[in-house]
Scaffold this motif. Structure first.
Motif, PDB file in Angstrom:
ATOM      1  N   GLY A   1       0.754  -1.360  -0.099  1.00 22.98           N
ATOM      2  CA  GLY A   1       0.000   0.110   0.068  1.00 22.98           C
ATOM      3  C   GLY A   1       0.890   1.426  -0.051  1.00 22.98           C
ATOM      4  O   GLY A   1       0.240   2.290   0.160  1.00 22.98           O
ATOM      5  N   GLU A   2       2.095   1.024  -0.062  1.00 24.48           N
ATOM      6  CA  GLU A   2       3.070   2.205   0.090  1.00 24.48           C
ATOM      7  C   GLU A   2       3.420   2.744  -1.609  1.00 24.48           C
ATOM      8  O   GLU A   2       4.390   2.038  -1.820  1.00 24.48           O
ATOM      9  CB  GLU A   2       4.348   2.172   0.715  1.00 24.48           C
ATOM     10  CG  GLU A   2       3.740   1.915   2.095  1.00 24.48           C
ATOM     11  CD  GLU A   2       4.940   2.027   3.345  1.00 24.48           C
ATOM     12  OE1 GLU A   2       5.879   2.933   2.807  1.00 24.48           O
ATOM     13  OE2 GLU A   2       4.880   1.242   4.021  1.00 24.48           O
ATOM     14  N   ALA A   3       2.644   3.567  -2.175  1.00 26.39           N
ATOM     15  CA  ALA A   3       2.860   3.929  -3.749  1.00 26.39           C
ATOM     16  C   ALA A   3       4.265   4.459  -3.787  1.00 26.39           C
ATOM     17  O   ALA A   3       4.618   5.274  -2.811  1.00 26.39           O
ATOM     18  CB  ALA A   3       1.750   4.730  -4.090  1.00 26.39           C
ATOM     19  N   ASP A   4       4.801   4.249  -4.975  1.00 26.69           N
ATOM     20  CA  ASP A   4       6.021   4.775  -5.284  1.00 26.69           C
ATOM     21  C   ASP A   4       5.597   6.360  -5.701  1.00 26.69           C
ATOM     22  O   ASP A   4       4.921   6.509  -6.669  1.00 26.69           O
ATOM     23  CB  ASP A   4       6.542   4.328  -6.702  1.00 26.69           C
ATOM     24  CG  ASP A   4       7.852   4.624  -6.911  1.00 26.69           C
ATOM     25  OD1 ASP A   4       8.407   5.962  -6.502  1.00 26.69           O
ATOM     26  OD2 ASP A   4       8.852   3.990  -7.378  1.00 26.69           O
ATOM     27  N   PRO A   5       6.225   7.268  -5.213  1.00 27.64           N
ATOM     28  CA  PRO A   5       5.673   8.651  -5.566  1.00 27.64           C
ATOM     29  C   PRO A   5       6.278   9.217  -6.833  1.00 27.64           C
ATOM     30  O   PRO A   5       5.768  10.178  -7.484  1.00 27.64           O
ATOM     31  CB  PRO A   5       6.538   9.484  -4.582  1.00 27.64           C
ATOM     32  CG  PRO A   5       7.487   8.841  -3.943  1.00 27.64           C
ATOM     33  CD  PRO A   5       7.067   7.482  -3.981  1.00 27.64           C
ATOM     34  N   GLU A   6       7.228   8.452  -7.466  1.00 27.00           N
ATOM     35  CA  GLU A   6       7.621   8.743  -8.874  1.00 27.00           C
ATOM     36  C   GLU A   6       6.947   8.112  -9.772  1.00 27.00           C
ATOM     37  O   GLU A   6       7.067   8.391 -10.978  1.00 27.00           O
ATOM     38  CB  GLU A   6       9.194   8.117  -8.922  1.00 27.00           C
ATOM     39  CG  GLU A   6      10.100   8.873  -7.977  1.00 27.00           C
ATOM     40  CD  GLU A   6      11.490   8.643  -8.059  1.00 27.00           C
ATOM     41  OE1 GLU A   6      11.810   8.019  -9.384  1.00 27.00           O
ATOM     42  OE2 GLU A   6      12.381   8.973  -7.246  1.00 27.00           O
ATOM     43  N   LEU A   7       5.650   7.421  -9.491  1.00 25.61           N
ATOM     44  CA  LEU A   7       4.846   6.737 -10.767  1.00 25.61           C
ATOM     45  C   LEU A   7       3.565   7.603 -10.355  1.00 25.61           C
ATOM     46  O   LEU A   7       3.205   7.901  -9.482  1.00 25.61           O
ATOM     47  CB  LEU A   7       4.642   5.496 -10.355  1.00 25.61           C
ATOM     48  CG  LEU A   7       5.940   4.528 -10.337  1.00 25.61           C
ATOM     49  CD1 LEU A   7       5.651   2.964  -9.743  1.00 25.61           C
ATOM     50  CD2 LEU A   7       7.018   4.756 -11.466  1.00 25.61           C
ATOM     51  N   PRO A   8       2.784   7.496 -11.733  1.00 23.47           N
ATOM     52  CA  PRO A   8       1.527   7.996 -11.669  1.00 23.47           C
ATOM     53  C   PRO A   8       0.377   7.276 -10.938  1.00 23.47           C
ATOM     54  O   PRO A   8       0.652   6.150 -10.589  1.00 23.47           O
ATOM     55  CB  PRO A   8       1.165   8.044 -13.112  1.00 23.47           C
ATOM     56  CG  PRO A   8       1.841   7.059 -13.661  1.00 23.47           C
ATOM     57  CD  PRO A   8       3.239   7.086 -12.944  1.00 23.47           C
ATOM     58  N   THR A   9      -0.644   7.885 -10.680  1.00 28.80           N
ATOM     59  CA  THR A   9      -1.547   7.243  -9.563  1.00 28.80           C
ATOM     60  C   THR A   9      -2.253   6.363 -10.595  1.00 28.80           C
ATOM     61  O   THR A   9      -3.026   6.753 -11.541  1.00 28.80           O
ATOM     62  CB  THR A   9      -2.431   8.232  -8.875  1.00 28.80           C
ATOM     63  OG1 THR A   9      -1.490   9.053  -8.279  1.00 28.80           O
ATOM     64  CG2 THR A   9      -3.520   7.508  -8.046  1.00 28.80           C
ATOM     65  N   LEU A  10      -2.497   5.079 -10.032  1.00 28.16           N
ATOM     66  CA  LEU A  10      -3.516   4.146 -10.704  1.00 28.16           C
ATOM     67  C   LEU A  10      -4.806   3.571 -10.008  1.00 28.16           C
ATOM     68  O   LEU A  10      -4.616   3.690  -8.482  1.00 28.16           O
ATOM     69  CB  LEU A  10      -2.722   2.967 -11.356  1.00 28.16           C
ATOM     70  CG  LEU A  10      -1.853   3.355 -12.297  1.00 28.16           C
ATOM     71  CD1 LEU A  10      -0.789   1.678 -12.740  1.00 28.16           C
ATOM     72  CD2 LEU A  10      -2.338   3.943 -13.478  1.00 28.16           C
ATOM     73  N   GLY A  11      -5.625   3.095 -10.277  1.00 30.15           N
ATOM     74  CA  GLY A  11      -7.048   2.823  -9.432  1.00 30.15           C
ATOM     75  C   GLY A  11      -6.809   1.344  -8.988  1.00 30.15           C
ATOM     76  O   GLY A  11      -7.643   0.438  -9.324  1.00 30.15           O
ATOM     77  N   PHE A  12      -5.718   1.084  -8.073  1.00 31.92           N
ATOM     78  CA  PHE A  12      -5.538  -0.256  -7.697  1.00 31.92           C
ATOM     79  C   PHE A  12      -6.479  -0.568  -6.613  1.00 31.92           C
ATOM     80  O   PHE A  12      -7.289   0.090  -6.012  1.00 31.92           O
ATOM     81  CB  PHE A  12      -4.322  -0.274  -6.759  1.00 31.92           C
ATOM     82  CG  PHE A  12      -3.131   0.087  -7.468  1.00 31.92           C
ATOM     83  CD1 PHE A  12      -2.799  -0.911  -8.742  1.00 31.92           C
ATOM     84  CD2 PHE A  12      -2.266   0.990  -7.027  1.00 31.92           C
ATOM     85  CE1 PHE A  12      -1.502  -0.547  -9.462  1.00 31.92           C
ATOM     86  CE2 PHE A  12      -1.110   1.377  -7.724  1.00 31.92           C
ATOM     87  CZ  PHE A  12      -0.833   0.417  -8.928  1.00 31.92           C
TER      88      PHE A  12
END
Length: 206
Positions: free
Chosen positions: A162-173
């Motif tokens: 649940g810790e998204a990579d801030p360098e990647l765009p947001t997706l609808g996981f």
């Protein structure tokens, strides 16, 4: 097969922990085993392969093109083949290997085409990366989601920390508490391989 495991290890593509796709802590994939069998027919069926798209970027022998342009081309081609706009896709089974470069380029491609609203996730934390069988297994998972076996229109949760990579765009996981308000109609499944060989399949209810 030790040859396969050692080869992936030499590439720095294996995680010593769990498969954690699209996380800022991702550190490689986990090899799995499995198979899927499809009986293809020209006869009408309630669920069908509606579109397919392929591309080959030949960027590197093992690394994908970083900007995701060829993955994007495969997805667009599958949608065009099916005659569907991106907005009609109910779920995307991402290739999601949890390797640094592959997740980065796929997230860029998926975000450009679908944005953050389309439900998506990688099934590899549950199955491992089954290599040559991965595409068939994940297409099979999409078929099951569309079938009468999934009466409650459930979506598989994206299993990660649940810790998204801030360098990647947001997706609808997809999360465990994310409910699907309608019956699923269309699923897209991505499979991206060494040498920049990319395939997207659009499976839908007829």
């Amino acid at each position: 097969c030790r040859t396969t495991l050692q080869g992936f290890s030499a590439l720095g593509a294996l995680s010593p922990h769990q498969c954690n796709p699209f996380s800022k802590h991702r550190d490689g994939t986990v090899i799995g085993e499995g198979a899927a069998l499809f009986l293809m027919s020209r006869e009408p069926a309630p669920i069908a392969l509606l579109g397919a798209g392929a591309s080959a970027d030949a960027y590197h022998i093992s690394a994908p093109r970083p900007d995701g342009s060829c993955a994007l081309a495969a997805m667009r081609s599958a949608l065009r083949d099916a005659g569907l706009p991106a907005q009609q896709v109910d779920y995307i089974n991402l290739h999601g290997t949890a390797t640094l470069q592959n997740d980065a380029m796929e997230s860029r491609a998926a975000a450009e085409l679908f944005g953050p609203a389309t439900p998506c996730g990688s099934s590899k934390p549950a199955t491992g990366h089954c290599l040559g069988a991965a595409g068939a297994i994940e297409a099979g998972l999409c078929w099951l989601l569309l079938s009468a076996l999934n009466r409650e229109a459930r979506l598989p949760p994206h299993l990660w920390d649940g810790e998204a990579d801030p360098e990647l765009p947001t997706l609808g996981f997809v999360t465990l508490d994310k409910l699907q308000p309608k019956r699923l109609q269309y699923c897209l499944s991505n499979s991206f391989s060494f040498g920049g060989n990319n395939v997207s399949l659009l499976i839908g209810r007829c």
